[in-house]
Design a protein around this motif. Structure first.
Motif, short mmCIF file in Angstrom:
data_model
loop_
_atom_site.label_atom_id
_atom_site.label_comp_id
_atom_site.label_asym_id
_atom_site.label_seq_id
_atom_site.Cartn_x
_atom_site.Cartn_y
_atom_site.Cartn_z
N GLU A 19 101.07 20.75 35.81
CA GLU A 19 101.48 19.86 36.90
C GLU A 19 102.34 18.73 36.35
O GLU A 19 103.38 18.37 36.92
N ILE A 20 101.87 18.18 35.18
CA ILE A 20 102.61 17.07 34.57
C ILE A 20 104.03 17.53 34.20
O ILE A 20 105.02 16.85 34.49
N ARG A 66 96.07 23.58 34.02
CA ARG A 66 96.57 23.16 35.32
C ARG A 66 97.09 21.72 35.27
O ARG A 66 98.19 21.43 35.77
N ALA A 67 96.34 20.84 34.63
CA ALA A 67 96.74 19.43 34.57
C ALA A 67 98.10 19.28 33.88
O ALA A 67 99.01 18.62 34.41
N PHE A 68 98.24 19.95 32.72
CA PHE A 68 99.49 19.76 31.99
C PHE A 68 100.65 20.48 32.65
O PHE A 68 101.78 20.02 32.60
N ALA A 128 94.97 14.90 29.15
CA ALA A 128 95.63 15.08 30.45
C ALA A 128 95.30 13.94 31.39
O ALA A 128 96.18 13.30 31.99
N ASN A 159 91.58 18.15 25.20
CA ASN A 159 92.79 18.36 25.99
C ASN A 159 92.67 17.78 27.38
O ASN A 159 93.65 17.29 27.96
N ILE A 160 91.44 17.82 27.93
CA ILE A 160 91.25 17.25 29.27
C ILE A 160 91.36 15.73 29.19
O ILE A 160 91.93 15.07 30.08
N PHE A 169 96.73 10.56 30.46
CA PHE A 169 98.17 10.50 30.76
C PHE A 169 98.42 10.20 32.24
O PHE A 169 99.17 9.30 32.59
N ILE A 170 97.76 10.95 33.09
CA ILE A 170 97.97 10.80 34.53
C ILE A 170 97.64 9.38 34.99
O ILE A 170 98.39 8.72 35.70
N THR A 177 91.41 23.88 33.30
CA THR A 177 91.62 22.51 33.72
C THR A 177 92.80 21.89 32.95
O THR A 177 93.71 21.28 33.55
N SER A 178 92.75 22.11 31.62
CA SER A 178 93.85 21.57 30.80
C SER A 178 95.17 22.20 31.20
O SER A 178 96.18 21.51 31.38
N ARG A 192 99.90 6.54 33.69
CA ARG A 192 101.16 6.54 34.40
C ARG A 192 101.00 5.89 35.76
O ARG A 192 101.91 5.28 36.30
N LYS A 226 86.34 21.20 38.32
CA LYS A 226 87.47 21.56 37.46
C LYS A 226 87.84 23.01 37.75
O LYS A 226 86.93 23.81 38.01
N PRO A 227 89.08 23.44 37.68
CA PRO A 227 90.24 22.54 37.50
C PRO A 227 90.57 21.80 38.79
O PRO A 227 90.31 22.31 39.86
N PHE A 228 91.15 20.65 38.63
CA PHE A 228 91.50 19.79 39.77
C PHE A 228 93.01 19.59 39.77
O PHE A 228 93.70 19.85 38.79
N ASN A 238 96.02 16.93 39.83
CA ASN A 238 96.17 15.54 39.37
C ASN A 238 96.21 14.57 40.54
O ASN A 238 95.60 13.49 40.48
#
Lengths: 124, 890
Positions: B689-690, B685-687, A17, A13-14, A20-21, B682-683, A24, A105-107, A109
């Motif tokens: 935000e997206i 938070r990242a998603f 993510a 999943n990371i 994707f970021i 982490t997942s 983009r 982590k978590p960070f 984006n």
């Protein structure tokens, strides 16, 4: 031509993510999930920047970083290290080994993107 | 014809010569120039004291009476020297390493320095030797009388007295000139060697005269022998065997033989030469015995004493020079035997009888000053006078009647009694003091009873009827026919019974008694003498002593200090170099210095051992043992303390290691928790935000919000597990125990997992699952669910299958979960029950790696266990549950 970043990370999943970021934002993203074969992946892709997880199956991010810094071809490669183990001694360890940037982590984006841009500025 | 006075003058001249030779030999040895004294030749010649006047004169008489039997007297020693030289070598080695001074000392020393044994052997030796000395006096008197008869009248009794006095004087002068640690008398040995030559030359001269001067050459003599009655003598087998045995035994056990063979021996090299040279000497001594006997019987009037043929045959033919030479030969034989016997006996008497008595009479023990030496010398001199006085007395009392050889043989049997104890002591560590004392006493008593007393004849101590009927009419105790066995020669009879009973009692007594420590110590030293000692021995004593002392002192005091001490003393004595003379003062000072380090008794023992002035006494050894015990005790205490310290240190170290390990474990655990929590976050938070930024296609939105949901569930499960585990580990869990059917619990667990996707086939044997157990069914089901879920997650077979089998035992129930996958590699099997020990990557696991850790905690709480079964093909887990006692399987 888009600059390339190699992401070495084993959590699906990371990977999804971050890929994707960065895509983009205009990066060309390659991913690799195994610590043991990470060095070969770096040689193969010859990326402009590297995002490296610490807890990887087969070989830890610290060991990979050490090997990279020992090799002249990758000595100056910008490395952003991401770790879920947020203790101070982890950061100290990474600094000692010659990490370029270190994030826990978590960070956010935006931070990751800013760090990457900072590490590997686009050639004008 | 030589006149009596001239003969006396010649005799005195010869004695003066002996004095000079003895004096010269002593001086040579003292000056350290006596290398030739160690020559095997001198040693061999000194052994010739075996051939006394008895052999010199008596052998011819013996041959005249009983034919060739006299040869046995020479065969015994020859057998010993040729066949038993290794026993002699051992004797000689022991004699030197143990500083043995006499045969009594040997026996006493071997059996734990027993003074009782020393006294017994001394007594035996004195009783056995006194007639022998009388015999020598008799031979001198007889030979004098032969001349005096020819010259006309003198009193033979006074001759015996003056000869005894003269021999006593000689022996005192050269036997006790100084007290030598080794009891060696170089002057005496030199004189004896000279006498041995005179003996041999005289006998050979007479023999040559008889064979070539009278008999007309060997051929004619052989014919004469053939014609004489000597050739007709039958050989008595038992007497021959007995005589050979006796002479062999006597060669080693006669006090005078032991003196020259062992005590006077200076190197084992001498023994090697003597083993062939001395038989040769004896052969030469016996060569002309039969011709002289035959010619004597032939030419002399009937009734002439055959014991004096050696002398009377030359006189008969008016060969006075030859007769004088023969006389000197006989005189030499007699005097050398008496001198050495007197030295040997006086050493024994003074060491084992006089000195112990004197010391016990003077209170204060042996720790006295230097005047002990003077006392020893005086006691030696008195003993010598006493021994010769006894011999003279015996001669007077016995009247000089018996045939010479008879007394000699009786003495042989007496001293042979020492043989079993001696040989046993050399080769058998089990021989004990009590056995030795008993054996010796029995042998000694039988000898006195069966041989010595009867030897005085009917008129003597035992009457004819006593000999005939035994004491109090007890026939089986007849002195010459024990147990009614008659017909034996008295000598054979006495030898047989005394030796058999002596040896038997010695062996049985040794087996039945328990040796004291000192006996065992000495026994080992004697029996294993070749392992303990070296052959090297210094000739020049003075310097070697100081050097030995220095070596010893350096070991104890340290090199520099010891050297300083010795150097200071050397300077004080005005000597060059660093080795001082070992004066008594210096030895005392040294002993004092040493005793500071090793204790007084040990120091004394070491110094006296090195100097050799005094042998170490029992008290010394015991004191050493006490000191050693104290030191041991002390060092044991130290050791115990040091062990305790080591133990404490080890415990502390272990505790520290445990704490460190715990700390590392805690760090690792926190690191793991952090990782497990932060990764899903982490997942998320990242998603999130997206998604907030928007602009996503509906499918993307769908997908990303799905991920967020999954990760949130994962987080929740992790937290649940963590809480569950911490509650279980803290022991705060409440168990709801009830009696259930195991089949129901398994059914519930299988059903709980069946909703999931994945084609795991579960095989069961429902009929065997029924077992009544008292347990918490929810918790047990949780364990089963976990195990089934693991199989579902990790079984890598194409058609994954899980077999659940139940086995009911009287005390427990086992539930096995076996899948058909690859199983868990052996190196990982030990760690699968640890927290966060996921073996594969995270995606597949879908858990935090706490499952099996929780299972283990639950089973432990339920009083059972869960374990991995290796080697089953796939992954195999066994859950063991205790059964309530008495609940029968259904």
């Amino acid at each position: 031509m888009a600059r390339q970043v190699l992401l070495i990370e084993d959590e699906p999943n990371i990977i999804e993510a971050i890929s994707f970021i960065l895509s983009r934002d205009g990066w060309s993203v390659a991913t690799h999930a195994n610590g043991e074969t990470a060095i070969e992946a770096v040689r193969r892709h010859a990326p402009d920047a590297l995002i490296l997880d610490v807890m990887l199956p087969g070989k830890s991010g610290y060991d990979i970083l050490q090997d990279l810094r020992a090799d002249p071809a990758t000595q100056a490669l910008p490395v952003l290290m991401l770790t879920a183990r947020g203790q101070k001694k982890d950061r100290d360890m990474a600094d000692k080994l010659g990490v370029t940037k270190f994030m826990t982590k978590p960070f956010s984006n935006a931070e990751v993107l800013a760090a990457l841009r900072d590490m590997a500025p686009a050639a004008e | 014809m030589i006149g009596f006075n001239l003969l006396v003058a010649i005799c005195l001249g010869y004695v003066v010569l002996l004095f000079l030779v003895a004096f010269w030999g002593d001086n040579q040895a003292q000056a350290g120039r006596g290398e030739w004294l160690r020559s095997p030749l001198v040693y061999t010649l000194s052994l010739s004291i075996y051939c006394t006047a008895w052999t010199f004169y008596g052998a011819v008489g013996y041959a005249a009476r009983t034919g060739l039997e006299f040869v046995t007297i020479y065969l015994g020693p020859t057998l010993v020297l040729v066949g038993w030289w290794w026993i002699l070598r051992k004797l000689v080695r022991i004699g030197r390493t143990q500083r043995i001074t006499s045969i009594a000392d040997l026996i006493s020393s071997r059996y734990g320095k027993s003074n009782l044994l020393g006294v017994i052997v001394t007594l035996l030796a004195v009783v056995g030797t006194t007639p022998y000395i009388a015999l020598q006096l008799q031979s001198v008197v007889l030979s004098f009388s032969v001349f005096s008869q020819a010259a006309g009248g003198e009193n033979p009794q006074s001759t015996a007295f003056w000869v005894a006095v003269g021999l006593a004087a000689f022996t005192v002068l050269f036997g006790t000139r100084n007290l030598d640690a080794n009891e060696r008398h170089h002057g005496v040995v030199t004189a004896i060697a000279l006498e041995a030559v005179v003996k041999l030359v005289a006998l050979l001269a007479v023999g040559i005269f008889v064979v070539w001067g009278i008999g007309g050459g060997p051929r004619d003599i052989a014919a004469t022998i053939e014609a004489s009655k000597i050739a007709a003598w039958d050989m008595n087998g038992s007497r021959w065997v007995t005589m050979i045995f006796l002479s062999a035994a006597a060669f080693m056990t006669l006090p005078r033989m032991f003196q020259v063979l062992v005590v006077e021996n200076v190197s084992e090299r001498q023994l090697a030469t003597a083993s062939w040279a001395f038989p040769l000497y004896m052969f030469a001594m016996s060569l002309f015995v039969v011709p002289i006997a035959v010619v004597g019987l032939d030419v002399l009037p009937a009734g002439a004493n055959p014991d004096l043929f050696v002398l009377t045959v030359p006189l008969h033919f008016e060969k006075s020079t030859l007769a004088t030479l023969t006389f000197l030969g006989g005189f030499s034989s007699a005097t050398s035997m008496v001198i050495v016997a007197a030295i040997a006996l006086s050493t024994m008497m003074s060491n084992h009888v006089v000195m112990p008595l004197w010391l016990s009479l003077r209170r204060g023990g042996a720790a006295m000053s230097g005047d002990v030496r003077q006392v020893v010398l005086v006691s030696r001199r008195l003993s010598i006078a006493g021994v010769l006085g006894l011999g003279w007395l015996y001669y007077q009392v016995s009247g000089g009647g018996e045939a010479l050889a008879a007394i000699g043989l009786i003495a042989f049997v007496g001293v042979a009694q020492v043989l079993p104890v001696m040989i046993g002591g050399l080769f058998w560590r089990g021989a004990t003091r009590i056995g030795a004392a008993a054996g010796l006493s029995v042998g000694f008593a039988i000898w006195i009873y069966a041989l010595f007393l009867p030897s005085f004849g009917d008129s003597g101590i035992m009457s004819a009827s006593f000999l005939e009927n035994g004491p109090w009419g007890l026939g089986w105790l007849r002195p010459q026919a024990f147990f009614g066995i008659t017909g034996l020669d008295p000598l054979v009879h006495a030898t047989f019974w005394s030796m058999v009973l002596n040896t038997g009692v010695f062996v049985i007594g040794s087996i039945l008694s328990f040796p004291r420590p000192l006996e065992r110590l000495q026994g080992a030293q004697f029996v294993n003498v070749f392992e303990h000692s070296s052959t090297a021995q210094s000739w020049a004593r003075g310097a070697a002593e100081a050097e030995d002392l220095l070596v010893m002192a350096q070991r104890i005091m340290g090199a520099s200090e010891a050297q300083a001490l010795f150097q200071a003393e050397a300077m004080r004595q005005g000597k060059q170099g660093y080795l001082p003379d070992t004066t008594p003062d210096f030895l005392r000072a040294l002993e004092r210095e040493l005793s500071g380090s090793v204790g007084a008794a040990t120091a004394h023992a070491m110094v006296s051992q090195t100097v050799g002035g005094a042998s170490v006494s029992v008290e010394d050894l015991m004191a050493v043992a006490d000191e050693t015990a104290q030191i041991l005790e002390y060092s044991n205490q130290l050791e115990a303390k040091s062990e305790e310290l080591t133990r404490t240190a080890r415990q502390l170290q272990q505790a520290n290691e445990k704490l460190t390990a715990l700390s590392i474990q805690k760090d690792a655990f926190l690191g793991q928790i952090s990782h497990e929590l932060r990764t899903p976050m982490t997942s998320i938070r990242a998603f999130s935000e997206i998604l907030r930024e928007g602009g996503m296609s509906p499918s993307e939105t769908q997908k990303y919000s799905g991920i967020i949901q999954d990760e949130a569930i994962r987080l929740t499960r992790l937290l649940d597990d963590l809480l569950d585990l911490s509650v279980l580990e803290a022991g705060q869990v409440t168990l709801n125990r009830e009696e259930v059917d195991l089949a129901d619990v398994i059914e519930r667990a299988v059903a709980a997992g069946s909703g999931r996707d994945g084609g795991l086939e579960i095989q069961r044997n429902a009929a065997r699952e029924h077992a009544r157990v008292v347990t918490d069914p929810d918790r047990l089901a949780q364990v089963f669910i976990n195990l089934i879920a693991n199989a579902r997650k990790y079984c890598d077979a194409k058609a994954p299958r899980l077999t659940i089998s139940v086995e009911t035992r009287p005390d427990r129930v086992q539930v096995d979960f076996m899948d058909n996958g690859a199983g868990i590699p052996p190196e990982s099997q030990t760690m699968i029950f640890e927290k966060f020990s996921r073996l594969t990557d995270h995606r597949k696991a879908g858990g935090a790696g706490l499952g099996l850790a929780i299972c283990r905690e639950i089973m432990s709480k339920l009083g059972g266990a869960v374990e991995y079964l290796p080697g089953q093909g796939g992954a195999a887990f066994r859950v063991t549950l205790p059964r309530e006692r008495g609940a029968p399987p259904r």
